[in-house]
Design an enzyme around this catalytic site. Structure first.
Site, PDB file in Angstrom:
ATOM      1  N   ALA A  71       0.832  -1.207   0.000  1.00  0.00           N
ATOM      2  CA  ALA A  71       0.000   0.000   0.000  1.00  0.00           C
ATOM      3  C   ALA A  71       0.867   1.258   0.000  1.00  0.00           C
ATOM      4  O   ALA A  71       0.547   2.233  -0.691  1.00  0.00           O
ATOM      5  CB  ALA A  71      -0.950  -0.008   1.197  1.00  0.00           C
ATOM      6  N   ALA A  74       2.233   1.647  -3.508  1.00  0.00           N
ATOM      7  CA  ALA A  74       1.152   2.060  -4.409  1.00  0.00           C
ATOM      8  C   ALA A  74       0.788   3.530  -4.205  1.00  0.00           C
ATOM      9  O   ALA A  74       0.671   4.297  -5.174  1.00  0.00           O
ATOM     10  CB  ALA A  74      -0.085   1.176  -4.196  1.00  0.00           C
ATOM     11  N   GLU A  75       0.618   3.951  -2.952  1.00  0.00           N
ATOM     12  CA  GLU A  75       0.221   5.334  -2.702  1.00  0.00           C
ATOM     13  C   GLU A  75       1.330   6.302  -3.101  1.00  0.00           C
ATOM     14  O   GLU A  75       1.059   7.380  -3.625  1.00  0.00           O
ATOM     15  CB  GLU A  75      -0.192   5.558  -1.247  1.00  0.00           C
ATOM     16  CG  GLU A  75      -0.705   6.962  -1.041  1.00  0.00           C
ATOM     17  CD  GLU A  75      -1.737   7.111   0.053  1.00  0.00           C
ATOM     18  OE1 GLU A  75      -2.171   8.253   0.268  1.00  0.00           O
ATOM     19  OE2 GLU A  75      -2.127   6.107   0.673  1.00  0.00           O
ATOM     20  N   THR A  76       2.563   5.920  -2.885  1.00  0.00           N
ATOM     21  CA  THR A  76       3.682   6.772  -3.291  1.00  0.00           C
ATOM     22  C   THR A  76       3.675   6.989  -4.801  1.00  0.00           C
ATOM     23  O   THR A  76       3.732   8.131  -5.283  1.00  0.00           O
ATOM     24  CB  THR A  76       5.025   6.147  -2.854  1.00  0.00           C
ATOM     25  OG1 THR A  76       5.035   6.026  -1.422  1.00  0.00           O
ATOM     26  CG2 THR A  76       6.198   6.990  -3.316  1.00  0.00           C
ATOM     27  N   SER A  79       0.543   8.920  -6.031  1.00  0.00           N
ATOM     28  CA  SER A  79       0.594  10.324  -5.618  1.00  0.00           C
ATOM     29  C   SER A  79       1.554  11.125  -6.490  1.00  0.00           C
ATOM     30  O   SER A  79       1.265  12.272  -6.841  1.00  0.00           O
ATOM     31  CB  SER A  79       1.022  10.428  -4.148  1.00  0.00           C
ATOM     32  OG  SER A  79       0.032   9.903  -3.312  1.00  0.00           O
TER      33      SER A  79
END
Length: 156
Positions: A71, A74-76, A79
């Site tokens: 996660a 993925a978020e990095t 973003s």
């Protein structure tokens, strides 16, 4: 570990940020959490963001890659893509992240590739596919970011 020395950005994007006095590779680092986890961004544009992360040091008690680590990767990546899409006048803030974990990984590096699903004026959504070293899908994630105008309290 986690240094962002080899990030590839389109030259026109680098120039746009440089005109504002912003060091783009430093701005689009993995952040403190990503750095602790060994996330490295290899390529970045609004159309595609690629990054890697070691499994070692990011496992759960059974020795498998922790779902939360996937996660974070993925978020990095999502973003970074959202911020590049939004441009210098917007900040990307994650508002929804979901991850489906397909298989376990015990060693090596995982690679994440973020590609846009939707790029609008106020939101951006990216699909992030994370694979192991044999190119087998480990996780599929989707991130939606709110794109809000840069305010006086926002430091770049």
């Amino acid at each position: 570990m986690g240094e962002q020395q080899h990030v590839k950005f389109p030259q026109e994007v680098i120039d746009e940020y440089a005109a504002l006095g912003v060091d783009l590779p430093a701005l689009f680092s993995a952040g403190h959490l990503g750095n602790r986890m060994g996330v490295q961004i290899l390529e970045a544009s609004a159309e595609r963001v690629v990054g890697v992360m070691p499994v070692e040091g990011n496992t759960q008690p059974y020795g498998l890659l922790h779902g939360g680590a996937s996660a974070v990767l993925a978020e990095t990546l999502g973003s970074v893509g959202s911020m590049l899409h939004g441009g210098v006048s917007k900040i990307a803030v994650g508002v929804d992240l979901n991850c489906t974990h397909h298989r376990g990984v015990r060693s090596g590096l995982v690679t994440g590739v973020a590609t846009p699903v939707h790029r609008g004026r106020s939101t951006a959504t990216y699909e992030i596919v994370i694979t192991d070293e044999q190119d087998k899908r480990v996780c599929t994630a989707r991130l939606t970011c709110l794109l809000r105008e840069v305010g006086p309290k926002d430091t770049v």
